[in-house]
Motif scaffolding. Sequence first.
Motif, short mmCIF file in Angstrom:
data_model
loop_
_atom_site.label_atom_id
_atom_site.label_comp_id
_atom_site.label_asym_id
_atom_site.label_seq_id
_atom_site.Cartn_x
_atom_site.Cartn_y
_atom_site.Cartn_z
N SER A 606 -7.73 -0.79 -5.26
CA SER A 606 -8.73 0.13 -5.23
C SER A 606 -8.51 1.51 -6.07
N ARG A 607 -9.63 2.27 -6.13
CA ARG A 607 -9.42 3.55 -6.97
C ARG A 607 -8.39 4.38 -6.25
N ARG A 608 -7.89 3.97 -5.11
CA ARG A 608 -7.00 5.30 -4.40
C ARG A 608 -5.67 4.41 -4.17
N TRP A 609 -5.52 2.94 -4.31
CA TRP A 609 -4.50 2.13 -3.89
C TRP A 609 -3.74 1.22 -5.07
N THR A 610 -2.84 1.56 -5.44
CA THR A 610 -2.06 0.76 -6.45
C THR A 610 -0.72 0.18 -5.83
#
Length: 809
Positions: A606-610
């Motif tokens: 997601s845009r927050r989680w890599t």
Amino acid sequence: MGKICSILLASTSLGAFPLDAAAQSRDGLAVADNDIIIVQARRRDEDVQDVPAVIDTVTAEKIAKLNFRDFKDVQTIVPGLQLSSDPSGVGGSAKLRGVNFDVTASGFNSTVEFYLNDAPIAAGVVLQQLFDVGQIEVQRGPQGTLRGRASPSGSIAVTTRKPDLYAIGGTIDMTANDIGTLNNKAALNLPIIEGLAAIRMAGIWDENEGDRVRPLDRSYGGRDPYSRTKAGRISGLLQPLDWLKLEGVYQRMKRSSIAYDQVASFSEVNADAPSSPIYIGTKDRLSILGVPRRNSQLYNIYNWRTEAILAGQVLIYQGQHNNQRVIGRTSADAAVIFPGRNVTQDTVSRSKSTSHEVRVQNEARLFDVMDYVFGFFDQRTNSPTRLTRRTPVRLPTALGGGLATLVETTIDRAGDSHEQSFFGNLTVHLGQSTEVSGGLRRIDYISHNALVIDGRTVANDGQDAGKWIYAASLKHNFTPDLMLYASTGSSWRPGINVVGDFNIAPSNLERSFLNLPAETSRSYEIGFKNIMLDGRLRLNMTAYHQKFDNYPYRAPNGVFYVNTLAARNAEGQVVGTRQEVATFNFVGAVPVTVNGLEGDVSFEASRRWTLGVTASYSLGKIKNGSIPCNDLDRDGVPDVVTSAPTLASLQAAVGADNLATCTVTQRSAFQSPFSATLQTEYRVPFSDRVDGYVRGLVAYNGRSQTDPTNIYDDVGAYALANLYAGIRDPQGRWEVSLFAKNLFETVKALSRTDPLSTSYQQLGLGGFQNGRPILTGPTSMTVTSTYTGVTTTPPREFGINVRYAFGGR
């Protein structure tokens, strides 16, 4: 193997995280731009996904995010890579793709070659504290047709940050932890004349407690371990014309340290071993030595570069000179037979190296189909070393058995080499999708070595050799995001003259394990690189096969041999020779075959989680190779050694050969064949000015056999977990991070020696005359301790890191 294949999902370590900052092209660094990582693996800026090779990239941002302070921390995110510094402080080593490298065994030519700002440099200079580094590129596989020197397993290229011609800026980075570390780094960039000239200054002051191994007995003044590093670097950039650029770097680093060799009771792994006077386990981090290792290191590095662009072609001259002074003192009484006495061995090493490289390459593609690089390389290295060994002479038992005197032996080792080579590489682009590349290098190498013991020259040798090596690759893009490639290459390293056996009467067999023939190798590799889900998923994988002839395999533990030295009387005069039982890590030239898989996957969930996983499996095997060994029962199979033999029993087993040899089929490397790294980060925007985050790093190592012939030093599988949490400015101007490294306090013995021993000379008592003892002898004796030497995983630490940046940084 099926389980391993299911884990290995990729081949180029892209760092697992999308990077936050955009690249500054005038910096010459491969940072990032829209999650693209730019590398210089083929001597020109390229997206790492377009290069037909396995390249692990560690950016400046990754170094900061994971609080890497020592260069050896890089191995935690590059599976299959093992970095270590020699305990004497003289050098360092890198192990990769199923084979070892030992600085003493492998001479001037490493298995993995190190580069600093495009010029080759000794590993020991690089494996220090990290500061103001722009990028580190770990490239796997044979090197040489594009980069300075030939190396069979890979290269590690370090680029320091370069001056910015336009913006004033700087950084401050401070770390403290609960185990005695204070690490302070700073950098300042100053344009002198905007767009024309600039300088960049950077420095570090680090104090820590090393591996935190402490002496068991402090009654002899033993102090806590420590390491102190002070270093500074000044870089200059001058661009008087659009087509001309001049660069210069000077770096000075000084490090001093006190460390104790960690031990553990042999009974910890061998239930039949005698009990120790005081039981010491691996987790205790203790040493029985009262005399610590003392090292003082001083490095000076001068690096300069000129680039000129003429008619669309680039002419580059890269030069470097470095010199180092290393002074070390260590105990020569490993079994502590003479507690509190100054039974030591001193080492003084002063080395220098100068290299020049001139190359020409195209800036724009020739005829829209061709890229080329052609060049000339020259390097001279000189590394004289003086070793002072002190052999204890013990009083007769009837007179207390104390230390009578110390006999000093002075050993001078001179070594120099001169390497010149011509190289070239041509890449042809067939349409938009297919590329064929090939290169050659001609190497001419001359070296000279001399060994002088107490003023007597006992060895004077050298070599004059030449070799052609090659590299070739084919890649095809089935789509803009899917690339398949195949490559092959060869490598060569000159024969080595092993340092450390100072026998004045070596046998022919002994000489064969000291003066080795040249090593050659051939490698074959196939892989793919793929980007999916609109760039959110990167999936890469490679498989390789490499075969070595005359690979220098060094025994991880000492091999017992009959050593002949000069015998002296009480006045220090040489009166003959004497023999003793000694140990040395001799080297055998053996055939090795390596097969491996390497891969990684990175995913923006997601845009927050890599998150990302990188893995490596590499199994190197010696096949029917003759190696030096301990074989007291003369059955041709290496013995498991639990105590030092007597001189008589060793002579009976080895005869006039001085040592034994065995034919083996076993692993060629000491590290685990399988390793993997998991990285993840979750970000939370608290406001327009503050982001919060949590990061995790888990490094896994499978089980390994440190010495395949020793059942007592096997290492079980283990994982080390690091956790980071903090807040930061979205623009990267500041960050505050709390961290825990080795969060679960995992303690593993990563290596274990044979039981420690001390060799000495024993005087006899021939009676008394006029009330005074008549001394006879001496006789060579060896006492074996109930302890073994061990190295362990790093201690757990909790700490805080604060970073601040301003201007152009």
